[in-house]
Design a protein around this motif. Structure first.
Motif, PDB file in Angstrom:
ATOM      1  N   ARG A  60       4.600  -5.112   7.958  1.00 41.67           N
ATOM      2  CA  ARG A  60       3.292  -4.594   8.418  1.00 41.67           C
ATOM      3  C   ARG A  60       2.161  -5.236   7.632  1.00 41.67           C
ATOM      4  O   ARG A  60       1.123  -5.577   8.186  1.00 41.67           O
ATOM      5  N   ARG A  61       2.362  -5.424   6.336  1.00 47.05           N
ATOM      6  CA  ARG A  61       1.330  -6.033   5.493  1.00 47.05           C
ATOM      7  C   ARG A  61       1.050  -7.470   5.949  1.00 47.05           C
ATOM      8  O   ARG A  61      -0.105  -7.878   6.056  1.00 47.05           O
ATOM      9  N   HIS A  77      -0.967  -7.330   9.231  1.00 43.20           N
ATOM     10  CA  HIS A  77      -2.370  -6.963   9.001  1.00 43.20           C
ATOM     11  C   HIS A  77      -3.137  -8.070   8.289  1.00 43.20           C
ATOM     12  O   HIS A  77      -4.295  -8.325   8.614  1.00 43.20           O
ATOM     13  N   GLU A  78      -2.516  -8.738   7.347  1.00 44.18           N
ATOM     14  CA  GLU A  78      -3.186  -9.853   6.659  1.00 44.18           C
ATOM     15  C   GLU A  78      -3.485 -10.979   7.632  1.00 44.18           C
ATOM     16  O   GLU A  78      -4.562 -11.566   7.607  1.00 44.18           O
ATOM     17  N   LEU A  80      -3.909 -10.722  10.901  1.00 47.11           N
ATOM     18  CA  LEU A  80      -4.935 -10.297  11.861  1.00 47.11           C
ATOM     19  C   LEU A  80      -6.317 -10.228  11.221  1.00 47.11           C
ATOM     20  O   LEU A  80      -7.323 -10.394  11.912  1.00 47.11           O
ATOM     21  N   ASP A  81      -6.399 -10.004   9.921  1.00 41.02           N
ATOM     22  CA  ASP A  81      -7.684  -9.926   9.234  1.00 41.02           C
ATOM     23  C   ASP A  81      -8.230 -11.301   8.864  1.00 41.02           C
ATOM     24  O   ASP A  81      -9.393 -11.443   8.565  1.00 41.02           O
ATOM     25  N   HIS A 110      -3.037 -10.403  19.690  1.00 39.52           N
ATOM     26  CA  HIS A 110      -4.356 -10.074  19.144  1.00 39.52           C
ATOM     27  C   HIS A 110      -5.315 -11.253  19.307  1.00 39.52           C
ATOM     28  O   HIS A 110      -6.443 -11.092  19.755  1.00 39.52           O
TER      29      HIS A 110
END
Length: 90
Positions: free
Chosen positions: A19-20, A23-24, A26-27, A53
């Motif tokens: 998950r990390r 998220h990294e 996507l950011d 995304h």
């Protein structure tokens, strides 16, 4: 066909480390991401969600490289299954 809720639930079931990474990625727009992990760790799922995304929200194109045609086929099949194109609203 999977629903948005099914995809959200499947993301929540990923390991914390996976998950990390998602998220990294996507950011951090516009950067190359290399995901390397053992079989069954969720790499393909992360790749498909990140690509979705970029394609749907950021309206950009995505290039995905795999070692074999079979892996590329599986990614395309799963992407099309999990993220079907919405009809154009005219």
């Amino acid at each position: 066909m999977t629903t948005r809720e099914d995809r959200r639930r499947s993301i929540e079931e990923l390991s914390e480390a996976t998950r990390r990474v998602l998220h990294e990625f996507l950011d951090d727009r516009g950067r190359l991401a290399v995901v390397q992990a053992p079989p069954g760790s969720g790499k393909t799922h992360v790749l498909i969600e990140a690509a979705a995304h970029v394609v749907t929200r950021l309206r950009n194109r995505v290039a995905i490289a795999t070692p074999t045609n079979s892996q590329a086929d599986q990614i395309c099949i799963r992407f099309a299954r999990d993220h079907p194109r919405e009809p154009d609203a005219d």
